[in-house]
Design a protein around this motif. Structure first.
Motif, PDB file in Angstrom:
ATOM      1  N   ILE A  88       0.828  -1.204   0.000  1.00 33.58           N
ATOM      2  CA  ILE A  88       0.000   0.000   0.000  1.00 33.58           C
ATOM      3  C   ILE A  88       0.863   1.255   0.000  1.00 33.58           C
ATOM      4  O   ILE A  88       0.634   2.198  -0.770  1.00 33.58           O
ATOM      5  CB  ILE A  88      -0.944  -0.009   1.227  1.00 33.58           C
ATOM      6  CG1 ILE A  88      -1.956  -1.156   1.111  1.00 33.58           C
ATOM      7  CG2 ILE A  88      -1.668   1.323   1.365  1.00 33.58           C
ATOM      8  CD1 ILE A  88      -2.702  -1.436   2.401  1.00 33.58           C
ATOM      9  N   MET A  89       1.872   1.282   0.853  1.00 36.58           N
ATOM     10  CA  MET A  89       2.717   2.467   0.942  1.00 36.58           C
ATOM     11  C   MET A  89       3.462   2.733  -0.364  1.00 36.58           C
ATOM     12  O   MET A  89       3.606   3.886  -0.795  1.00 36.58           O
ATOM     13  CB  MET A  89       3.709   2.304   2.101  1.00 36.58           C
ATOM     14  CG  MET A  89       3.081   2.476   3.469  1.00 36.58           C
ATOM     15  SD  MET A  89       2.489   4.170   3.703  1.00 36.58           S
ATOM     16  CE  MET A  89       1.642   4.017   5.274  1.00 36.58           C
ATOM     17  N   ASP A  90       3.935   1.688  -0.993  1.00 41.21           N
ATOM     18  CA  ASP A  90       4.637   1.872  -2.264  1.00 41.21           C
ATOM     19  C   ASP A  90       3.701   2.421  -3.332  1.00 41.21           C
ATOM     20  O   ASP A  90       4.106   3.250  -4.169  1.00 41.21           O
ATOM     21  CB  ASP A  90       5.250   0.553  -2.726  1.00 41.21           C
ATOM     22  CG  ASP A  90       6.446   0.131  -1.873  1.00 41.21           C
ATOM     23  OD1 ASP A  90       6.933   0.960  -1.080  1.00 41.21           O
ATOM     24  OD2 ASP A  90       6.876  -1.031  -1.995  1.00 41.21           O
ATOM     25  N   LEU A  91       2.438   2.002  -3.324  1.00 34.70           N
ATOM     26  CA  LEU A  91       1.480   2.527  -4.301  1.00 34.70           C
ATOM     27  C   LEU A  91       1.220   4.007  -4.061  1.00 34.70           C
ATOM     28  O   LEU A  91       1.201   4.809  -5.012  1.00 34.70           O
ATOM     29  CB  LEU A  91       0.175   1.737  -4.231  1.00 34.70           C
ATOM     30  CG  LEU A  91      -0.916   2.184  -5.214  1.00 34.70           C
ATOM     31  CD1 LEU A  91      -0.459   2.004  -6.662  1.00 34.70           C
ATOM     32  CD2 LEU A  91      -2.218   1.417  -4.958  1.00 34.70           C
ATOM     33  N   PHE A  92       1.042   4.408  -2.818  1.00 36.74           N
ATOM     34  CA  PHE A  92       0.824   5.829  -2.540  1.00 36.74           C
ATOM     35  C   PHE A  92       2.067   6.639  -2.888  1.00 36.74           C
ATOM     36  O   PHE A  92       1.956   7.783  -3.356  1.00 36.74           O
ATOM     37  CB  PHE A  92       0.418   6.030  -1.081  1.00 36.74           C
ATOM     38  CG  PHE A  92      -1.068   5.897  -0.853  1.00 36.74           C
ATOM     39  CD1 PHE A  92      -1.899   6.997  -0.936  1.00 36.74           C
ATOM     40  CD2 PHE A  92      -1.627   4.658  -0.585  1.00 36.74           C
ATOM     41  CE1 PHE A  92      -3.264   6.881  -0.750  1.00 36.74           C
ATOM     42  CE2 PHE A  92      -2.999   4.519  -0.395  1.00 36.74           C
ATOM     43  CZ  PHE A  92      -3.829   5.629  -0.484  1.00 36.74           C
ATOM     44  N   ASP A  93       3.243   6.075  -2.683  1.00 36.31           N
ATOM     45  CA  ASP A  93       4.469   6.750  -3.106  1.00 36.31           C
ATOM     46  C   ASP A  93       4.472   7.007  -4.606  1.00 36.31           C
ATOM     47  O   ASP A  93       4.862   8.089  -5.075  1.00 36.31           O
ATOM     48  CB  ASP A  93       5.698   5.907  -2.743  1.00 36.31           C
ATOM     49  CG  ASP A  93       6.127   6.084  -1.295  1.00 36.31           C
ATOM     50  OD1 ASP A  93       5.535   6.927  -0.579  1.00 36.31           O
ATOM     51  OD2 ASP A  93       7.055   5.364  -0.868  1.00 36.31           O
ATOM     52  N   ARG A  94       4.065   6.012  -5.373  1.00 35.16           N
ATOM     53  CA  ARG A  94       4.083   6.149  -6.833  1.00 35.16           C
ATOM     54  C   ARG A  94       3.183   7.284  -7.304  1.00 35.16           C
ATOM     55  O   ARG A  94       3.482   7.942  -8.304  1.00 35.16           O
ATOM     56  CB  ARG A  94       3.658   4.840  -7.503  1.00 35.16           C
ATOM     57  CG  ARG A  94       4.684   3.734  -7.386  1.00 35.16           C
ATOM     58  CD  ARG A  94       4.568   2.717  -8.498  1.00 35.16           C
ATOM     59  NE  ARG A  94       3.316   1.997  -8.516  1.00 35.16           N
ATOM     60  CZ  ARG A  94       3.078   0.889  -7.820  1.00 35.16           C
ATOM     61  NH1 ARG A  94       4.011   0.407  -6.999  1.00 35.16           N
ATOM     62  NH2 ARG A  94       1.921   0.275  -7.916  1.00 35.16           N
ATOM     63  N   TYR A  95       2.093   7.510  -6.596  1.00 34.31           N
ATOM     64  CA  TYR A  95       1.171   8.584  -6.988  1.00 34.31           C
ATOM     65  C   TYR A  95       1.426   9.880  -6.225  1.00 34.31           C
ATOM     66  O   TYR A  95       0.770  10.888  -6.485  1.00 34.31           O
ATOM     67  CB  TYR A  95      -0.278   8.121  -6.799  1.00 34.31           C
ATOM     68  CG  TYR A  95      -0.741   7.234  -7.932  1.00 34.31           C
ATOM     69  CD1 TYR A  95      -1.362   7.774  -9.061  1.00 34.31           C
ATOM     70  CD2 TYR A  95      -0.503   5.869  -7.913  1.00 34.31           C
ATOM     71  CE1 TYR A  95      -1.764   6.970 -10.110  1.00 34.31           C
ATOM     72  CE2 TYR A  95      -0.904   5.050  -8.962  1.00 34.31           C
ATOM     73  CZ  TYR A  95      -1.531   5.614 -10.056  1.00 34.31           C
ATOM     74  OH  TYR A  95      -1.916   4.804 -11.114  1.00 34.31           O
ATOM     75  N   GLY A  96       2.348   9.854  -5.292  1.00 38.39           N
ATOM     76  CA  GLY A  96       2.686  11.062  -4.555  1.00 38.39           C
ATOM     77  C   GLY A  96       1.535  11.598  -3.724  1.00 38.39           C
ATOM     78  O   GLY A  96       1.390  12.815  -3.561  1.00 38.39           O
ATOM     79  N   VAL A  97       0.726  10.705  -3.184  1.00 35.44           N
ATOM     80  CA  VAL A  97      -0.471  11.104  -2.430  1.00 35.44           C
ATOM     81  C   VAL A  97      -0.221  10.914  -0.936  1.00 35.44           C
ATOM     82  O   VAL A  97       0.113   9.811  -0.496  1.00 35.44           O
ATOM     83  CB  VAL A  97      -1.698  10.281  -2.883  1.00 35.44           C
ATOM     84  CG1 VAL A  97      -2.891  10.546  -1.968  1.00 35.44           C
ATOM     85  CG2 VAL A  97      -2.051  10.622  -4.329  1.00 35.44           C
ATOM     86  N   PRO A  98      -0.407  11.963  -0.136  1.00 37.09           N
ATOM     87  CA  PRO A  98      -0.251  11.829   1.316  1.00 37.09           C
ATOM     88  C   PRO A  98      -1.515  11.246   1.930  1.00 37.09           C
ATOM     89  O   PRO A  98      -2.631  11.447   1.425  1.00 37.09           O
ATOM     90  CB  PRO A  98      -0.042  13.272   1.769  1.00 37.09           C
ATOM     91  CG  PRO A  98      -0.816  14.080   0.774  1.00 37.09           C
ATOM     92  CD  PRO A  98      -0.701  13.351  -0.543  1.00 37.09           C
ATOM     93  N   LEU A  99      -1.353  10.538   3.026  1.00 34.26           N
ATOM     94  CA  LEU A  99      -2.522   9.965   3.687  1.00 34.26           C
ATOM     95  C   LEU A  99      -2.389  10.090   5.189  1.00 34.26           C
ATOM     96  O   LEU A  99      -1.341  10.463   5.716  1.00 34.26           O
ATOM     97  CB  LEU A  99      -2.726   8.506   3.261  1.00 34.26           C
ATOM     98  CG  LEU A  99      -1.586   7.497   3.446  1.00 34.26           C
ATOM     99  CD1 LEU A  99      -1.516   6.972   4.867  1.00 34.26           C
ATOM    100  CD2 LEU A  99      -1.764   6.323   2.492  1.00 34.26           C
ATOM    101  N   THR A 100      -3.481   9.775   5.870  1.00 34.20           N
ATOM    102  CA  THR A 100      -3.495   9.732   7.328  1.00 34.20           C
ATOM    103  C   THR A 100      -3.532   8.278   7.760  1.00 34.20           C
ATOM    104  O   THR A 100      -4.434   7.537   7.355  1.00 34.20           O
ATOM    105  CB  THR A 100      -4.718  10.483   7.884  1.00 34.20           C
ATOM    106  OG1 THR A 100      -4.571  11.882   7.608  1.00 34.20           O
ATOM    107  CG2 THR A 100      -4.846  10.278   9.392  1.00 34.20           C
TER     108      THR A 100
END
Length: 303
Positions: free
Chosen positions: A87-99
């Motif tokens: 999951i973290m690698d996918l959010f990294d690829r899109y440059g999206v911050p999350l909580t």
């Protein structure tokens, strides 16, 4: 909006913004604030093998056992062993911050994951000490649970949480205790609006960032309503509708052991891709949304 609710559950507000929502002036003239919340509960669930009287009942298979249950335990372990990194690698690829909404005991047992979240630029908020409802908790017990959650997250990351979300029902005391604790910017213990709003809790201003159960991957477990791409379709439909209305906020709830299975990750990627390709979407951590709200509205907005 009108500040009728006291925050202790004794009053309800059916009026809200009354069809005249406040204009939050999202950054970059965005029409929608998009909040991804990744629930980190693994290690804080009830487990007989950990000394609890019962096992957690919510997981892939409904086959509750009275004694130790390595089956359900291993379902939760999948979240930290495999799903987190995917999951973290996918959010990294899109440059999206999350909580990352994290239970204190989960953080205490897997502190490297909380540190990894902060290193990647994400927020770690508090999701209780254990993964449990606070509805019937005694005040002293709840005060201790809040303090333990804060301490565990601070010890692991060097930063205290500024957001809070109780599993399911909060107690009549929760918001007052959060305000008395003094370090929280917001809580998400509400499901009643598509915008943040303010409450007066004991004469102090408190921001509520409503959460959502419909745009939430828990339906993979609870109802079997979502299979594969169904989740992506539902969330992107919600995104498009609120974007069309403008001046709104959308929460997307995720869980390590739920969305992190390989057959569901494609749905999450489709949601991220849709958000990236849609102009006027501000993807932000909940702490940033709360801080923006307080900047735009130095005084609570009125309808």
């Amino acid at each position: 909006m009108t500040h009728r609710p006291s925050g202790d559950g004794s009053l309800r507000d059916f009026r809200g913004y009354a069809g005249r929502p406040a204009d939050p002036r999202w950054p970059g003239d965005a029409r929608l604030a998009l909040s991804f919340v990744l629930n980190f509960e693994e290690g804080a669930e009830f487990s007989v093998r950990d000394g609890d009287p019962v096992n957690e009942a919510v997981y892939e298979v409904t086959d509750r056992r009275a004694g130790p249950d390595p089956c359900i335990d291993s379902h939760f372990e999948y979240g930290t062993r495999a799903a987190w990194w995917r999951i973290m690698d996918l959010f990294d690829r899109y440059g999206v911050p999350l909580t990352v909404s994290a239970c204190g005991q989960a953080v205490q047992r897997s502190p490297d994951l909380a540190r990894d979240a902060v290193a990647r630029g994400h927020e770690v908020s508090a999701h209780g000490w254990r993964w449990e409802s606070h509805a019937d908790m005694a005040e002293a017990e709840e005060r201790q649970a809040i303090a333990r959650a804060v301490a565990a997250i601070r010890a692991a990351t060097g930063e205290r949480p500024v957001g809070w979300h109780t599993r399911s029902a909060a107690s009549p005391n929760t918001r007052r205790l959060l305000v008395e604790e003094g370090g929280f910017l917001y809580d998400s213990d509400a499901y009643n609006d598509d915008l943040p709003y303010d409450l007066d809790i004991g004469g102090r201003r408190h921001v509520v960032l409503p959460y959502a159960f419909d745009t939430n991957d828990m339906h993979y477990f609870h109802t079997q309503r979502f299979a594969g791409a169904d989740f992506a379709g539902y969330v992107t439909d919600a995104m498009d509708w609120l974007h069309g209305e403008g001046r709104r906020m959308l929460s997307v709830g995720l869980h390590l052991r739920m969305i992190g299975r390989p057959g569901r990750m494609g749905a999450l990627e489709r949601i991220l891709r849709h958000a990236a390709e849609k102009p006027g979407v501000w993807a932000a951590r909940r702490a940033d949304i709360a801080r923006h709200w307080l900047t735009v509205f130095p005084e609570p907005p009125q309808p």
